[in-house]
Write an enzyme that holds these catalytic residues in place. Structure first.
Site, PDB file in Angstrom:
ATOM      1  N   GLU A   1      61.818  67.651  27.061  1.00 18.54           N
ATOM      2  CA  GLU A   1      61.099  68.886  27.362  1.00 18.54           C
ATOM      3  C   GLU A   1      62.035  70.031  27.731  1.00 18.54           C
ATOM      4  OE1 GLU A   1      57.050  66.967  29.316  1.00 18.54           O
ATOM      5  OE2 GLU A   1      58.517  67.842  30.633  1.00 18.54           O
TER       6      GLU A   1
ATOM      7  N   CYS B   1      65.023  76.669  30.462  1.00 13.20           N
ATOM      8  CA  CYS B   1      65.479  75.526  31.242  1.00 13.20           C
ATOM      9  C   CYS B   1      65.460  74.324  30.299  1.00 13.20           C
ATOM     10  CB  CYS B   1      64.510  75.325  32.406  1.00 13.20           C
ATOM     11  SG  CYS B   1      64.758  73.778  33.293  1.00 13.20           S
TER      12      CYS B   1
ATOM     13  N   CYS C   1      65.812  60.089  33.587  1.00 11.08           N
ATOM     14  CA  CYS C   1      67.009  60.275  34.416  1.00 11.08           C
ATOM     15  C   CYS C   1      67.266  59.007  35.228  1.00 11.08           C
ATOM     16  CB  CYS C   1      66.816  61.447  35.377  1.00 11.08           C
ATOM     17  SG  CYS C   1      68.288  61.792  36.354  1.00 11.08           S
TER      18      CYS C   1
ATOM     19  N   CYS D   1      65.670  60.128  41.954  1.00  9.89           N
ATOM     20  CA  CYS D   1      65.247  60.891  43.138  1.00  9.89           C
ATOM     21  C   CYS D   1      63.748  60.685  43.363  1.00  9.89           C
ATOM     22  CB  CYS D   1      65.560  62.371  42.953  1.00  9.89           C
ATOM     23  SG  CYS D   1      67.300  62.668  42.626  1.00  9.89           S
TER      24      CYS D   1
ATOM     25  N   CYS E   1      61.104  63.490  42.403  1.00  9.10           N
ATOM     26  CA  CYS E   1      61.183  64.082  41.060  1.00  9.10           C
ATOM     27  C   CYS E   1      60.457  63.201  40.046  1.00  9.10           C
ATOM     28  CB  CYS E   1      62.653  64.226  40.692  1.00  9.10           C
ATOM     29  SG  CYS E   1      62.942  64.710  38.984  1.00  9.10           S
TER      30      CYS E   1
ATOM     31  N   CYS F   1      59.853  72.812  38.328  1.00  9.46           N
ATOM     32  CA  CYS F   1      60.966  71.927  38.683  1.00  9.46           C
ATOM     33  C   CYS F   1      60.449  70.564  39.084  1.00  9.46           C
ATOM     34  CB  CYS F   1      61.707  72.455  39.899  1.00  9.46           C
ATOM     35  SG  CYS F   1      62.792  73.792  39.576  1.00  9.46           S
TER      36      CYS F   1
HETATM   37  N1  SAH Z   1      69.503  66.419  37.586  1.00 11.46           N
HETATM   38  C1  SAH Z   1      69.870  67.753  37.911  1.00 11.46           C
HETATM   39  C2  SAH Z   1      69.128  68.785  37.134  1.00 11.46           C
HETATM   40  C3  SAH Z   1      67.664  68.564  36.915  1.00 11.46           C
HETATM   41  S1  SAH Z   1      66.640  68.604  38.344  1.00 11.46           S
HETATM   42  C4  SAH Z   1      69.710  67.987  39.399  1.00 11.46           C
HETATM   43  O1  SAH Z   1      69.124  67.135  40.079  1.00 11.46           O
HETATM   44  O2  SAH Z   1      70.185  69.001  39.865  1.00 11.46           O
HETATM   45  C5  SAH Z   1      66.631  70.330  38.724  1.00 11.46           C
HETATM   46  C6  SAH Z   1      66.156  70.664  40.125  1.00 11.46           C
HETATM   47  O3  SAH Z   1      64.772  70.351  40.261  1.00 11.46           O
HETATM   48  C7  SAH Z   1      66.866  69.910  41.214  1.00 11.46           C
HETATM   49  O4  SAH Z   1      67.455  70.776  42.140  1.00 11.46           O
HETATM   50  C8  SAH Z   1      65.766  69.117  41.855  1.00 11.46           C
HETATM   51  O5  SAH Z   1      65.941  68.991  43.204  1.00 11.46           O
HETATM   52  C9  SAH Z   1      64.557  69.924  41.588  1.00 11.46           C
HETATM   53  N2  SAH Z   1      63.332  69.121  41.703  1.00 11.46           N
HETATM   54  C10 SAH Z   1      63.128  67.872  41.278  1.00 11.46           C
HETATM   55  N3  SAH Z   1      61.857  67.481  41.545  1.00 11.46           N
HETATM   56  C11 SAH Z   1      61.258  68.522  42.154  1.00 11.46           C
HETATM   57  C12 SAH Z   1      59.932  68.761  42.625  1.00 11.46           C
HETATM   58  N4  SAH Z   1      58.982  67.857  42.500  1.00 11.46           N
HETATM   59  N5  SAH Z   1      59.678  69.956  43.188  1.00 11.46           N
HETATM   60  C13 SAH Z   1      60.626  70.905  43.283  1.00 11.46           C
HETATM   61  N6  SAH Z   1      61.875  70.749  42.823  1.00 11.46           N
HETATM   62  C14 SAH Z   1      62.205  69.570  42.262  1.00 11.46           C
HETATM   63 FE1  SF4 Z   2      67.434  63.231  37.927  1.00 11.81          FE
HETATM   64 FE2  SF4 Z   2      65.298  64.486  38.902  1.00 11.81          FE
HETATM   65 FE3  SF4 Z   2      67.176  63.624  40.554  1.00 11.81          FE
HETATM   66 FE4  SF4 Z   2      67.710  65.722  38.929  1.00 11.81          FE
HETATM   67  S1  SF4 Z   2      66.205  65.650  40.590  1.00 11.81           S
HETATM   68  S2  SF4 Z   2      69.017  63.918  39.348  1.00 11.81           S
HETATM   69  S3  SF4 Z   2      66.494  65.086  37.138  1.00 11.81           S
HETATM   70  S4  SF4 Z   2      65.898  62.320  39.243  1.00 11.81           S
END
Ligand code: SAH
Ligand code: SF4
Length: 341
Positions: free
Chosen positions: A88, A101, A108, A112, A115, A332
């Protein structure tokens, strides 16, 4: 020859495109400047040459593109790749600058807990061509040239610094004067904090911006929400970040997704400020975007503003990033290949 067995043109460095100098430059112009998606658009290339190339090379990495427009003007694009996997991107037409973006992986591996992509687990790395093609298809669907997209953030699905070769190759074609001719200052790579990847970025000379998703000033909290973070302690990440500063002189952006009762305490704001004392940073606080089945709650607005104020008082320039595209699962951390209702 089946499409998948042909050589991907977007996978080739600009210098390795087929044709003699002049023809190769024409081809580059069609791919990156005009955003051609079909051989028969390339009308100033001899027909015989086009059919010969069409036998050996492919232009696109995507079998299907599905747009999901949000109420707020952003559009989520769901791409089905040639092997059937999906990824996406999110297109955001801000007033005077178009931003996209893009993803670096299917899923991934970082896991996290806040996420949706992390919840999916790891599918596979995207190729350099698949990373680039997200930009080309979005521009095509929007009816403008690829170069009109002036800002790229690698903040979609996946961890770019766990797919360094392909991500750097894609960035090279974004920067190349015959590629997308972008300014490195308009490309931001966001990482969960992979020290060896940060060193490589610092050494690469690509000059793109670094965003660090820190989410906690202390290892204990960080490991709770980023299960794989036990491999990369904050101390090690900070060493890599210091090296990045020394090499590039660039300001680093911090990203911090606020989770209620987890990482939104005042002491954490103060500890964060301590961690970055004397370093040039900008803090982006991201209110958490909900997704189904998530084990978290977002921090209430009043506490978000208090956290921001504490950081500011401690000398950390701070913005709160209210997300776009929530209604179509484009904000995000909501990217998980779920089709909006
Ligand atoms: N893997 C990389 C890039 C993709 S995630 C990283 O983690 O930086 C991009 C951003 O989205 C990250 O800063 C992450 O903290 C944020 N993010 C992930 N899940 C989220 C959520 N549910 N609400 C708000 N931000 C989120
Ligand atoms: Fe991966 Fe989501 Fe964590 Fe970014 S925030 S490293 S996309 S699991």
């Amino acid at each position: 020859m089946a499409l998948q067995d042909k050589t991907s043109l977007l996978s080739l460095p600009l210098e390795a495109l087929p044709g003699e100098g002049y023809r190769a430059r024409q081809l580059a112009g069609w791919l990156y400047q005009k955003g051609a998606r079909q051989w028969d658009e390339m009308t100033d290339l001899p027909k015989a040459l086009r059919s010969e190339w069409a036998e050996r090379f492919r232009i696109s990495e995507v079998a299907e593109v599905m747009p999901y427009p949000s109420q707020d003007g952003s559009v989520k694009y769901l791409y089905t790749l040639l092997d059937g996997q999906k990824t996406e991107a999110v297109y955001m037409p801000y007033l005077n600058r178009k931003t996209i973006c893009i993803s670096s992986m299917v899923g991934c591996p970082a896991g996290c807990t806040f996420c949706a992509t992390g919840r999916m687990g790891f599918g596979r790395n995207l190729t350099a061509a698949e990373i680039l093609d997200q930009i080309l298809w979005a521009a095509h669907h929007q009816g403008h040239a690829p170069r009109e997209i002036r800002n790229v953030v690698l903040m979609g699905m996946g961890e770019p610094l766990l797919n360094v070769e392909n991500v750097f190759a894609a960035i090279e074609r974004m920067l190349h004067p015959q590629g997308l001719a972008m300014s490195p200052r308009r490309i931001t790579l966001s990482t969960v904090g992979i020290p060896r990847g940060i060193y490589r970025l610092a050494e690469s000379g690509l000059g793109v911006r670094l965003a660090l998703s820190l989410h906690a000033p202390d290892d204990e909290t960080r490991q709770q929400i980023i299960p794989t973070a036990h491999r990369y302690r904050i101390g090690e990440i900070m060493e890599a970040v210091r090296h990045y500063y020394a090499q590039t002189g660039r300001r680093v952006t911090l990203e911090y997704t606020l989770l209620r009762g987890v990482n939104d305490h005042d002491w954490q704001a103060r500890a964060l400020a301590g961690l970055f004392k004397g370093l040039s940073v900008h803090m982006n606080l991201i209110p958490w975007n909900p997704w189904e089945g998530a084990p978290h709650q977002g921090t209430p607005k009043a506490q978000i503003l208090k956290f921001a104020a504490t950081l500011e008082q401690q000398g950390i320039p701070t913005s709160v990033r209210w997300s776009r595209g929530r209604d179509v699962g484009a904000a995000c951390g909501q990217l998980a290949l779920k089709q909006p209702a």
